[in-house]
Design a protein around this motif. Structure first.
Motif, mmCIF file in Angstrom:
data_model
loop_
_atom_site.group_PDB
_atom_site.id
_atom_site.type_symbol
_atom_site.label_atom_id
_atom_site.label_comp_id
_atom_site.label_asym_id
_atom_site.label_seq_id
_atom_site.Cartn_x
_atom_site.Cartn_y
_atom_site.Cartn_z
ATOM 1 N N SER A 29 0.816 -1.210 0.000
ATOM 2 C CA SER A 29 0.000 0.000 0.000
ATOM 3 C C SER A 29 0.853 1.264 0.000
ATOM 4 O O SER A 29 0.549 2.228 -0.709
ATOM 5 C CB SER A 29 -0.935 0.006 1.217
ATOM 6 N N THR A 30 1.909 1.286 0.811
ATOM 7 C CA THR A 30 2.726 2.492 0.954
ATOM 8 C C THR A 30 4.199 2.159 0.738
ATOM 9 O O THR A 30 4.607 0.986 0.761
ATOM 10 C CB THR A 30 2.565 3.099 2.354
ATOM 11 N N PHE A 31 4.997 3.197 0.569
ATOM 12 C CA PHE A 31 6.437 2.982 0.416
ATOM 13 C C PHE A 31 7.028 2.447 1.714
ATOM 14 O O PHE A 31 7.961 1.636 1.687
ATOM 15 C CB PHE A 31 7.133 4.287 0.017
ATOM 16 N N ASP A 32 6.492 2.869 2.849
ATOM 17 C CA ASP A 32 6.973 2.325 4.122
ATOM 18 C C ASP A 32 6.714 0.822 4.201
ATOM 19 O O ASP A 32 7.541 0.065 4.720
ATOM 20 C CB ASP A 32 6.289 3.026 5.293
ATOM 21 N N ASP A 33 5.564 0.388 3.688
ATOM 22 C CA ASP A 33 5.282 -1.051 3.653
ATOM 23 C C ASP A 33 6.304 -1.769 2.778
ATOM 24 O O ASP A 33 6.810 -2.844 3.136
ATOM 25 C CB ASP A 33 3.878 -1.302 3.105
ATOM 26 N N LEU A 34 6.594 -1.188 1.624
ATOM 27 C CA LEU A 34 7.585 -1.785 0.722
ATOM 28 C C LEU A 34 8.957 -1.823 1.376
ATOM 29 O O LEU A 34 9.691 -2.806 1.236
ATOM 30 C CB LEU A 34 7.639 -1.011 -0.593
ATOM 31 N N LEU A 35 9.314 -0.754 2.101
ATOM 32 C CA LEU A 35 10.614 -0.717 2.771
ATOM 33 C C LEU A 35 10.767 -1.868 3.759
ATOM 34 O O LEU A 35 11.854 -2.443 3.895
ATOM 35 C CB LEU A 35 10.798 0.614 3.501
ATOM 36 N N GLY A 36 9.676 -2.202 4.459
ATOM 37 C CA GLY A 36 9.754 -3.322 5.385
ATOM 38 C C GLY A 36 10.139 -4.604 4.685
ATOM 39 O O GLY A 36 10.955 -5.392 5.195
ATOM 40 N N TYR A 37 9.578 -4.823 3.516
ATOM 41 C CA TYR A 37 9.917 -6.004 2.714
ATOM 42 C C TYR A 37 11.344 -5.920 2.186
ATOM 43 O O TYR A 37 12.103 -6.902 2.239
ATOM 44 C CB TYR A 37 8.911 -6.112 1.565
ATOM 45 N N LEU A 38 11.722 -4.742 1.674
ATOM 46 C CA LEU A 38 13.055 -4.585 1.085
ATOM 47 C C LEU A 38 14.164 -4.754 2.113
ATOM 48 O O LEU A 38 15.253 -5.232 1.794
ATOM 49 C CB LEU A 38 13.186 -3.218 0.410
ATOM 50 N N ARG A 39 13.883 -4.377 3.349
ATOM 51 C CA ARG A 39 14.919 -4.545 4.376
ATOM 52 C C ARG A 39 15.190 -6.016 4.652
ATOM 53 O O ARG A 39 16.292 -6.387 5.043
ATOM 54 C CB ARG A 39 14.502 -3.808 5.655
#
Length: 322
Positions: free
Chosen positions: A135-145
């Motif tokens: 949904s959000t870039f913060d959500d994506l960041l959690g996955y990317l980390r």
């Protein structure tokens, strides 16, 4: 092959089963697409560090291939989940009968790394089996980390930081590299039913998942892709100081890798941000220019160091599976 065997010996890896495990990881790289570039790049590292780079990327490639097969066929997801669960337990116990996991355990021990990073990486692939959008870039960041930053920390450890810890720079570079791949693979991911670009960004530019799936390069899609490209450029800038924090003999390879991956963004810009009609690629001529600019001086430097007999040998070995 001689150089690869010599690297294993220089790394202090003498046990036959363990050597074969590292060789298995190297073969995983050289058998598939971009992995060959990683193996070629490893030749620019000191021999004693090369096998550990093969292992980190070979293990990652192995997991990626199994995950893609599970998603594409709709079958084998339970088997993939079972494999990941077993691998996580093996990483915790320090013993495995799976070659790529066995070699990774040895690399983690050699560089005194916590196995939780590799376990987090496996968690990310399990997420891919059930999560198809963010949904959000913060959500994506959690996955990317999980899927990008954690394995890159292993790579940075193998490169041997020479000064202060490279935490923030390493994270920025890992995010930049993976975001570059996500931008390149927008069309391919849509075919697999996945949308990695944050939905909040699609909404901001008036783009739908259907627009991406149909391959329509509208002005709105171009604006969306440009926004992601600019975001990736900003991450590369934040991580620009990483090479200077690494072991002197490893800086050139990281510099070359950053230049190579950032050139994908340049190619996307040249194509007016069209990532839907065809996957952006770096042409042979441009690759040759980068190789001449960076590779030849690195190879010559490596040859001089080899002739002078400098280098460090690692001796720690892990227990073989009985």
């Amino acid at each position: 092959m001689y150089l690869d065997q010599r690297a294993l010996t220089r790394a202090g890896i003498h046990d036959p089963l363990l050597r074969e495990s590292y060789e298995y990881c190297r073969r995983l790289l050289t058998a598939i697409g971009d992995g060959k570039d990683i193996w070629r790049g490893s030749l620019l590292l000191p021999p004693e560090r090369r096998p550990h780079l093969w292992t980190v990327y070979g293990f990652a490639r192995h997991v990626d291939e199994m995950s893609e097969a599970a998603i594409e066929t709709g079958a084998g997801r339970a088997q993939f989940a079972d494999w990941c669960t077993t691998a996580m337990a093996d990483l915790e116990s320090g013993h495995s009968c799976e070659p790529s996991v066995r070699a990774l355990i040895h690399t983690l021990r050699t560089w005194d790394l916590d196995p939780t990073g590799a376990q987090a990486f496996l968690d990310a692939y399990l997420m891919d089996q059930r999560v198809t959008e963010y949904s959000t870039f913060d959500d994506l960041l959690g996955y990317l980390r999980l899927i990008a930053v954690e394995p890159f920390r292993m790579v940075v450890a193998v490169m041997g930081p020479a000064s202060r810890p490279a935490g923030s720079e390493a994270e920025a570079v890992a995010l930049a590299l993976y975001l570059t791949n996500l931008i390149r693979d927008v069309a391919e991911d849509q075919r697999l039913g996945r949308t990695y670009l944050p939905l909040e960004d699609l909404d901001r530019f008036g783009v739908t998942r259907e627009d991406l799936a149909c391959g329509r390069m509208t002005p709105a899609v171009r604006d969306l892709v440009k926004f992601q490209v600019d975001r990736a450029h900003a991450l590369y800038e934040r991580g620009a100081g990483l090479p200077g924090l690494l072991h002197p003999q490893c800086r050139g390879l990281v510099t070359a890798s950053l230049m190579f991956y950032r050139s994908y963004l340049t190619e996307i810009e040249r194509r007016d941000y069209d990532v839907l009609s065809a996957k952006p690629r770096i042409g042979p001529a441009h690759q040759a220019r980068m190789a001449l600019r960076l590779g030849v001086p690195l190879v010559m430097s490596r040859a001089r160091r080899s002739a002078s007999g400098t280098g460090h040998t690692w001796h720690r070995e892990g227990a073989a599976c009985s």
